[in-house]
Design a protein around this motif. Structure first.
Motif, mmCIF file in Angstrom:
data_model
loop_
_atom_site.group_PDB
_atom_site.id
_atom_site.type_symbol
_atom_site.label_atom_id
_atom_site.label_comp_id
_atom_site.label_asym_id
_atom_site.label_seq_id
_atom_site.Cartn_x
_atom_site.Cartn_y
_atom_site.Cartn_z
ATOM 1 N N ILE A 47 38.364 42.623 33.829
ATOM 2 C CA ILE A 47 39.119 43.710 34.341
ATOM 3 C C ILE A 47 39.217 44.775 33.650
ATOM 4 O O ILE A 47 39.336 44.953 32.426
ATOM 5 N N ASP A 48 38.331 45.957 34.260
ATOM 6 C CA ASP A 48 38.415 47.235 33.785
ATOM 7 C C ASP A 48 39.641 47.966 33.443
ATOM 8 O O ASP A 48 40.431 48.242 34.378
ATOM 9 N N MET A 49 39.954 48.139 32.148
ATOM 10 C CA MET A 49 40.962 48.705 31.609
ATOM 11 C C MET A 49 41.214 50.192 31.277
ATOM 12 O O MET A 49 41.822 50.733 30.796
ATOM 13 N N THR A 50 40.181 50.720 31.903
ATOM 14 C CA THR A 50 39.880 52.241 31.702
ATOM 15 C C THR A 50 40.984 53.187 32.174
ATOM 16 O O THR A 50 41.401 54.217 32.026
ATOM 17 N N ARG A 51 41.499 52.556 33.453
ATOM 18 C CA ARG A 51 42.625 53.304 34.388
ATOM 19 C C ARG A 51 43.534 52.248 34.670
ATOM 20 O O ARG A 51 43.606 51.922 35.846
ATOM 21 N N PRO A 52 44.324 51.528 33.711
ATOM 22 C CA PRO A 52 45.031 50.155 34.040
ATOM 23 C C PRO A 52 46.293 50.786 35.086
ATOM 24 O O PRO A 52 46.664 50.032 35.825
ATOM 25 N N TRP A 53 46.630 52.005 35.622
ATOM 26 C CA TRP A 53 47.722 52.293 36.050
ATOM 27 C C TRP A 53 47.147 52.222 37.573
ATOM 28 O O TRP A 53 47.888 52.219 38.624
ATOM 29 N N LEU A 54 45.961 52.162 37.986
ATOM 30 C CA LEU A 54 45.360 51.716 39.141
ATOM 31 C C LEU A 54 45.260 50.221 39.636
ATOM 32 O O LEU A 54 44.793 50.016 40.937
ATOM 33 N N ILE A 55 45.402 49.376 38.763
ATOM 34 C CA ILE A 55 45.498 47.831 38.960
ATOM 35 C C ILE A 55 46.827 47.635 39.520
ATOM 36 O O ILE A 55 47.736 47.732 38.817
ATOM 37 N N ASP A 56 46.882 47.184 40.781
ATOM 38 C CA ASP A 56 48.133 46.628 41.411
ATOM 39 C C ASP A 56 47.841 45.170 42.038
ATOM 40 O O ASP A 56 47.209 45.166 43.063
ATOM 41 N N ILE A 57 48.172 44.139 41.234
ATOM 42 C CA ILE A 57 48.042 42.930 41.976
ATOM 43 C C ILE A 57 49.110 42.303 42.166
ATOM 44 O O ILE A 57 50.159 42.344 41.294
ATOM 45 N N GLY A 58 49.504 41.647 43.522
ATOM 46 C CA GLY A 58 50.741 41.094 44.290
ATOM 47 C C GLY A 58 50.999 39.875 43.290
ATOM 48 O O GLY A 58 50.385 39.278 42.633
ATOM 49 N N ASN A 59 52.026 39.237 44.172
ATOM 50 C CA ASN A 59 52.615 38.160 43.855
ATOM 51 C C ASN A 59 51.604 36.868 44.402
ATOM 52 O O ASN A 59 51.086 37.126 45.259
ATOM 53 N N ASP A 60 51.794 35.618 43.488
ATOM 54 C CA ASP A 60 50.829 34.535 43.936
ATOM 55 C C ASP A 60 49.600 34.496 44.038
ATOM 56 O O ASP A 60 49.105 33.989 44.998
ATOM 57 N N VAL A 61 48.977 35.573 43.067
ATOM 58 C CA VAL A 61 47.512 35.778 43.172
ATOM 59 C C VAL A 61 46.885 34.732 42.299
ATOM 60 O O VAL A 61 47.366 34.580 41.101
ATOM 61 N N GLN A 62 45.804 34.306 42.671
ATOM 62 C CA GLN A 62 45.001 33.253 41.890
ATOM 63 C C GLN A 62 43.513 33.959 41.816
ATOM 64 O O GLN A 62 42.911 34.233 42.710
ATOM 65 N N ILE A 63 43.123 34.387 40.376
ATOM 66 C CA ILE A 63 41.893 34.898 40.040
ATOM 67 C C ILE A 63 41.202 33.701 39.444
ATOM 68 O O ILE A 63 41.526 33.324 38.281
ATOM 69 N N THR A 64 39.998 33.661 39.862
ATOM 70 C CA THR A 64 38.906 32.540 39.305
ATOM 71 C C THR A 64 38.033 33.083 38.554
ATOM 72 O O THR A 64 37.787 34.344 38.302
ATOM 73 N N ALA A 65 37.092 32.223 37.822
ATOM 74 C CA ALA A 65 36.251 32.737 36.758
ATOM 75 C C ALA A 65 34.970 33.415 37.340
ATOM 76 O O ALA A 65 34.738 33.181 38.744
ATOM 77 N N GLY A 66 34.651 34.564 36.781
ATOM 78 C CA GLY A 66 33.445 35.427 37.333
ATOM 79 C C GLY A 66 33.641 36.517 38.016
ATOM 80 O O GLY A 66 33.037 37.132 38.323
ATOM 81 N N VAL A 67 34.946 36.836 38.171
ATOM 82 C CA VAL A 67 35.592 38.056 38.988
ATOM 83 C C VAL A 67 35.519 39.234 38.109
ATOM 84 O O VAL A 67 35.960 39.120 36.924
ATOM 85 N N THR A 68 35.181 40.207 38.606
ATOM 86 C CA THR A 68 35.116 41.770 38.100
ATOM 87 C C THR A 68 36.079 42.641 39.009
ATOM 88 O O THR A 68 35.770 42.575 40.052
#
Length: 94
Positions: A47-68
């Motif tokens: 998860i690219d944290m160069t601009r963390p304020w742009l990350i908005d992930i909702g409720n009940d999200v499941q992220i698996t291995a290998g996701v960018t």
């Protein structure tokens, strides 16, 4: 012995020790992450944290291995190569 291994794992993986520690780390950095979000393999998720304020992930999200997840695009690099410095390419919260 298992307790010792967990301590070593926590030291080596730091914020990516488990889903809870990684989600809390992302929130502290400014990402908006909803409730019950699970990252199944934090050590194999980028998860690219160069601009963390742009990350908005909702409720009940499941992220698996290998996701960018990126907070930028290659388009700025292309425009910069053609036109030089582009105003607004530095990001920012406003």
């Amino acid at each position: 012995m298992m307790k010792v291994w967990n301590i070593i794992k926590r030291i080596l993986k730091r914020e990516k020790y488990n889903s809870e520690t990684y989600v809390n780390y992302l929130r502290r950095r400014g990402a908006k992450i909803g409730e019950r979000t699970v990252i199944f393999a934090p050590d194999r998720t980028i998860i690219d944290m160069t601009r963390p304020w742009l990350i908005d992930i909702g409720n009940d999200v499941q992220i698996t291995a290998g996701v960018t997840i990126l907070t930028h695009g290659y388009d700025w690099a292309v425009l910069k190569g053609v036109y030089g410095e582009i105003l607004g390419s530095g990001g920012g919260k406003d």
